[in-house]
Design an enzyme around this catalytic site. Structure first.
Site, short mmCIF file in Angstrom:
data_model
loop_
_atom_site.label_atom_id
_atom_site.label_comp_id
_atom_site.label_asym_id
_atom_site.label_seq_id
_atom_site.Cartn_x
_atom_site.Cartn_y
_atom_site.Cartn_z
N ASP A 255 4.52 9.63 -10.45
CA ASP A 255 4.36 11.08 -10.24
C ASP A 255 3.27 11.63 -11.17
O ASP A 255 2.41 12.41 -10.76
CB ASP A 255 5.70 11.83 -10.43
CG ASP A 255 6.47 11.43 -11.67
OD1 ASP A 255 6.08 10.45 -12.35
OD2 ASP A 255 7.45 12.12 -12.00
N LYS B 66 7.53 3.36 -11.57
CA LYS B 66 8.54 4.42 -11.71
C LYS B 66 9.68 3.81 -12.54
O LYS B 66 10.85 3.76 -12.10
CB LYS B 66 8.99 4.88 -10.31
CG LYS B 66 9.87 6.12 -10.30
CD LYS B 66 9.15 7.40 -10.69
CE LYS B 66 10.14 8.55 -10.77
NZ LYS B 66 9.53 9.78 -11.34
N TYR C 260 7.88 -2.41 1.64
CA TYR C 260 7.33 -2.70 2.96
C TYR C 260 7.95 -3.95 3.58
O TYR C 260 8.00 -4.11 4.79
CB TYR C 260 5.81 -2.90 2.89
CG TYR C 260 5.00 -1.64 3.00
CD1 TYR C 260 5.22 -0.57 2.14
CD2 TYR C 260 4.01 -1.52 3.97
CE1 TYR C 260 4.45 0.58 2.24
CE2 TYR C 260 3.25 -0.37 4.08
CZ TYR C 260 3.47 0.68 3.20
OH TYR C 260 2.71 1.82 3.31
N ASP D 289 -4.74 6.91 -0.78
CA ASP D 289 -5.16 8.02 0.08
C ASP D 289 -5.60 9.21 -0.77
O ASP D 289 -6.59 9.88 -0.48
CB ASP D 289 -4.02 8.47 1.01
CG ASP D 289 -4.09 7.81 2.38
OD1 ASP D 289 -4.64 6.69 2.47
OD2 ASP D 289 -3.60 8.41 3.36
N ASP E 60 -0.19 2.70 -1.51
CA ASP E 60 -0.52 3.31 -0.22
C ASP E 60 -0.79 4.80 -0.42
O ASP E 60 -1.78 5.35 0.05
CB ASP E 60 0.66 3.11 0.75
CG ASP E 60 0.40 3.75 2.10
OD1 ASP E 60 -0.71 3.58 2.62
OD2 ASP E 60 1.31 4.42 2.62
C1 IPM Z 1 -2.79 1.50 4.90
C2 IPM Z 1 -2.05 2.11 6.05
C3 IPM Z 1 -0.95 1.17 6.48
C4 IPM Z 1 -0.02 0.95 5.31
C5 IPM Z 1 -0.19 1.67 7.72
C6 IPM Z 1 -1.10 1.87 8.90
C7 IPM Z 1 0.96 0.79 8.07
O1 IPM Z 1 -1.56 3.36 5.69
O2 IPM Z 1 -3.33 0.38 5.04
O3 IPM Z 1 -2.86 2.14 3.85
O4 IPM Z 1 0.87 1.78 5.06
O5 IPM Z 1 -0.16 -0.07 4.62
MG MG Z 2 -2.23 4.07 3.84
#
Ligand code: IPM
Ligand code: MG
Length: 356
Positions: A223, A191, A142, A251, A247
């Site tokens: 993975d 990884k 990032y 999710d 990230d």
């Molecule tokens: C998160 C989001 C952010 C990230 C985006 C909105 C840039 O997905 O906080 O997980 O990737 O960090």
């Molecule tokens: Mg995210």
């Protein structure tokens, strides 16, 4: 004692859910006789529209002068074509970096009354899911060097995943410390079969593990970790990983709980200062309709009271109020089962406030 809270409502459903989270915090403040002072700091796409920058200096200053930041969500398709450094997400990166919020704590918990919303089979989930992902937040791909170059085959682009031993060790330490407070299990995800930064990550985590003999320490490739999360999520207590893997995995973990609209997160550095935000995004498709689930924002407020202010009773009270409202059958559309009636954002928050 005053607790100064910077409030970034942001874009999309951000303002709707943060207004409710602030109302919940205000009712907890009345109940417990606390003095929460809220100061609004514009950031995100709306700030870009109004001030030409997604994070005006005054907003950054308000955050720096506060004890904690409560944030809704930033971003939306409207700003997809904005220059990279003016995109709403740039506000997040600036906040994370300038406030040194390197540790992102993302719990994934299933509420018993919402088990039906979990997409996995009952026998996989059993009676409980309670894990935390600790994501490194100020390094890795990032923030590494990136760019476009002219290559022999035409235009090319690159991003760099860069980690120092120092960065790995400080996030690792946070993760081990959190594991000590919970189930004493930590899985580090990398990884290392491919990436040099992951090999350094693994070496560093491995030597750190010697300092925490009570923690059952393990390592997985990312993975495999993604697969294990749906195959047997109950094997995990705390997972620590680098920025981009975190990230993605967070999710995935949040979806296992059935609704991303339920989960709060904390981003911390050294000390008690932290930034608290729902895991979900700005959800532009439902923005302004008054139907967004305010619970992740409300629980982010509770997390702020617990981690930044040490107000355990107040945090417990808010979290219990959320559980009770769910147990009483109140739902927003995202967590309502088929045929169940659903409430709007404001009504749902009202049911929670009734139980404070
Ligand atoms: C998160 C989001 C952010 C990230 C985006 C909105 C840039 O997905 O906080 O997980 O990737 O960090
Ligand atoms: Mg995210």
């Amino acid at each position: 004692m005053k607790y100064n809270i910077a409030v970034i409502k942001g874009d999309g459903i951000g303002p709707e859910i943060i207004d409710e989270a602030v109302s919940v915090l205000r009712s907890a403040a009345i109940k417990f006789g606390r003095d929460f002072v809220f100061r609004e700091a514009p950031a995100g796409g709306n700030a870009y529209d109004a001030y030409g920058t997604p994070i005006p200096k005054e907003s950054m200053d308000i955050c720096k002068a506060s004890d904690a930041v409560l944030l809704g969500a930033v971003g939306g398709p409207k700003w997809n074509k904005a220059p990279v450094d003016k995109r709403p997400e740039a506000a997040l990166f600036a906040l994370r970096k300038e406030l040194n919020l390197y540790a992102n704590i993302r719990p994934a918990v299933i509420y018993p009354s919402l088990k039906k919303a979990c997409p996995l089979k009952d026998e996989i989930i059993g009676d409980k899911l309670d894990l935390v992902i600790i994501r490194e937040l100020t390094g890795g791909i990032y923030f590494g060097k990136r760019g476009r170059v002219a290559a022999a085959a035409g235009e090319a682009a690159y991003d760099t995943m860069f980690y120092s031993r120092f960065e790995i060790e400080r996030i690792g330490r946070k993760a081990f410390e959190l594991a000590m407070l919970r189930g004493k299990k930590l899985c580090s995800v990398d990884k290392a079969n491919v990436l040099e930064s992951s090999r350094l990550w693994r070496e560093t985590m491995h030597s750190l593990s010697q300092e925490f003999p009570e923690v059952l320490y393990s390592e997985l490739y990312v993975d495999n970790a993604a697969m294990q999360l749906v195959k047997n999520p109950r094997q995990f207590d705390v997972i620590v990983t680098e920025n981009m893997f975190g990230d993605i995995l967070s999710d995935e973990a949040s979806m296992i709980t059935g609704s991303i609209g339920m989960l709060p997160s904390a981003s911390m550095g050294e000390g008690s200062f932290g930034l608290y935000e729902p895991i979900h995004g700005s959800a532009p498709d439902i923005a302004g309709k008054g139907i967004a689930n305010p619970i992740a924002a409300i629980l982010s407020g509770a997390m702020m009271l617990r981690y930044s202010f040490g107000l355990k009773d107040e945090a417990d009270c808010i979290e219990n109020a959320v559980s009770k409202a769910l147990d009483s059958g109140f739902r927003t559309t995202d967590i309502a089962a088929e045929g169940e009636k659903s409430l709007g954002t404001h009504e749902m928050a009202g049911k929670i406030i009734d139980r404070i």
